[in-house]
Motif scaffolding. Structure first.
Motif, PDB file in Angstrom:
ATOM      1  N   ASP A   1      68.018   5.360 -14.126  1.00 11.87           N
ATOM      2  CA  ASP A   1      67.003   4.618 -13.388  1.00 11.87           C
ATOM      3  C   ASP A   1      67.191   4.902 -11.890  1.00 11.87           C
ATOM      4  N   PHE A   2      66.688   4.020 -11.059  1.00 11.13           N
ATOM      5  CA  PHE A   2      66.693   4.272  -9.611  1.00 11.13           C
ATOM      6  C   PHE A   2      68.087   4.215  -8.999  1.00 11.13           C
ATOM      7  N   THR A   3      69.109   3.925  -9.781  1.00 11.22           N
ATOM      8  CA  THR A   3      70.469   3.866  -9.235  1.00 11.22           C
ATOM      9  C   THR A   3      70.996   5.235  -8.815  1.00 11.22           C
ATOM     10  N   TYR A   4      70.283   6.302  -9.159  1.00 12.65           N
ATOM     11  CA  TYR A   4      70.729   7.635  -8.711  1.00 12.65           C
ATOM     12  C   TYR A   4      70.663   7.774  -7.192  1.00 12.65           C
ATOM     13  N   VAL A   5      69.930   6.890  -6.533  1.00 10.84           N
ATOM     14  CA  VAL A   5      69.779   6.966  -5.080  1.00 10.84           C
ATOM     15  C   VAL A   5      71.121   6.808  -4.378  1.00 10.84           C
TER      16      VAL A   5
ATOM     17  N   LEU B   1      64.118  10.417  -2.614  1.00 11.82           N
ATOM     18  CA  LEU B   1      64.332   8.977  -2.508  1.00 11.82           C
ATOM     19  C   LEU B   1      63.120   8.174  -2.943  1.00 11.82           C
ATOM     20  N   ILE B   2      61.983   8.813  -3.112  1.00 10.96           N
ATOM     21  CA  ILE B   2      60.768   8.127  -3.539  1.00 10.96           C
ATOM     22  C   ILE B   2      60.685   8.234  -5.061  1.00 10.96           C
ATOM     23  N   PRO B   3      60.902   7.125  -5.784  1.00  9.79           N
ATOM     24  CA  PRO B   3      60.997   7.221  -7.243  1.00  9.79           C
ATOM     25  C   PRO B   3      59.678   7.559  -7.929  1.00  9.79           C
ATOM     26  N   TRP B   4      58.551   7.276  -7.317  1.00  8.67           N
ATOM     27  CA  TRP B   4      57.270   7.581  -7.946  1.00  8.67           C
ATOM     28  C   TRP B   4      56.747   8.952  -7.526  1.00  8.67           C
ATOM     29  N   GLY B   5      57.499   9.687  -6.719  1.00  4.80           N
ATOM     30  CA  GLY B   5      57.129  11.054  -6.365  1.00  4.80           C
ATOM     31  C   GLY B   5      57.530  12.024  -7.458  1.00  4.80           C
ATOM     32  N   ILE B   6      57.122  13.261  -7.302  1.00  6.82           N
ATOM     33  CA  ILE B   6      57.388  14.272  -8.323  1.00  6.82           C
ATOM     34  C   ILE B   6      58.880  14.527  -8.483  1.00  6.82           C
ATOM     35  N   ILE B   7      59.585  14.709  -7.388  1.00  7.75           N
ATOM     36  CA  ILE B   7      61.015  15.016  -7.480  1.00  7.75           C
ATOM     37  C   ILE B   7      61.794  13.812  -7.982  1.00  7.75           C
ATOM     38  N   GLY B   8      61.457  12.606  -7.503  1.00  2.68           N
ATOM     39  CA  GLY B   8      62.140  11.402  -7.975  1.00  2.68           C
ATOM     40  C   GLY B   8      61.940  11.183  -9.459  1.00  2.68           C
ATOM     41  N   ALA B   9      60.722  11.377  -9.922  1.00  7.50           N
ATOM     42  CA  ALA B   9      60.448  11.224 -11.361  1.00  7.50           C
ATOM     43  C   ALA B   9      61.169  12.300 -12.167  1.00  7.50           C
ATOM     44  N   PHE B  10      61.233  13.519 -11.633  1.00  5.62           N
ATOM     45  CA  PHE B  10      61.938  14.595 -12.325  1.00  5.62           C
ATOM     46  C   PHE B  10      63.416  14.285 -12.465  1.00  5.62           C
ATOM     47  N   VAL B  11      64.033  13.806 -11.391  1.00  3.45           N
ATOM     48  CA  VAL B  11      65.469  13.488 -11.437  1.00  3.45           C
ATOM     49  C   VAL B  11      65.731  12.364 -12.424  1.00  3.45           C
ATOM     50  N   MET B  12      64.916  11.308 -12.367  1.00  7.57           N
ATOM     51  CA  MET B  12      65.141  10.177 -13.277  1.00  7.57           C
ATOM     52  C   MET B  12      64.924  10.567 -14.734  1.00  7.57           C
ATOM     53  N   THR B  13      63.944  11.421 -14.996  1.00  6.50           N
ATOM     54  CA  THR B  13      63.672  11.836 -16.371  1.00  6.50           C
ATOM     55  C   THR B  13      64.729  12.810 -16.882  1.00  6.50           C
ATOM     56  N   THR B  14      65.097  13.778 -16.061  1.00  8.84           N
ATOM     57  CA  THR B  14      66.060  14.788 -16.481  1.00  8.84           C
ATOM     58  C   THR B  14      67.449  14.193 -16.718  1.00  8.84           C
ATOM     59  N   LEU B  15      67.893  13.329 -15.818  1.00  8.85           N
ATOM     60  CA  LEU B  15      69.223  12.747 -15.949  1.00  8.85           C
ATOM     61  C   LEU B  15      69.240  11.485 -16.798  1.00  8.85           C
TER      62      LEU B  15
END
Length: 76
Positions: free
Chosen positions: A44-48, A27-41
Motif C-alpha cells: 500500500d502507500f507505506t512504500y513512500v 510520491l503521488i499514489p494515484w499517478g502512473i508510477i505510484g500505481a505501478f509501484v504499489m501494484t508490482t510490489l
C-alpha cells in the motif's frame, strides 16, 4: 519565457523541471508510477517511507539554489 525575464540559463530550468516532475512523481499514489509501484510490489502507500531520494530531492534543489555560487545565467 523565464529565460529572458529572469535571466536564467535553460540548464537550470531543465534541472528544476526534472526535480519537480520525474523525481517526485512516485510520491503521488494515484499517478502512473505510484500505481505501478504499489501494484508490482503488492504494497500500500507505506512504500513512500522507502523513497528517500524522492523526499530529499526538493531540499537538495533548494540548498543548491541558495548556496551554490555557480548558477549559470544568460548574457543580456
Amino acid at each position: 519565457m523565464y529565460t529572458k525575464k529572469h535571466n536564467l540559463h535553460p540548464k537550470n530550468l531543465s534541472r528544476t523541471l526534472e526535480d519537480g516532475g520525474t523525481i517526485l512523481h512516485p510520491l503521488i499514489p494515484w499517478g502512473i508510477i505510484g500505481a505501478f509501484v504499489m501494484t508490482t510490489l503488492n504494497v500500500d502507500f507505506t512504500y513512500v517511507f522507502y523513497t528517500f531520494l524522492s523526499i530529499v530531492t526538493p531540499f537538495i534543489a533548494l540548498f543548491l539554489r541558495v548556496y551554490w555560487l555557480d548558477v549559470n545565467c544568460t548574457k543580456g
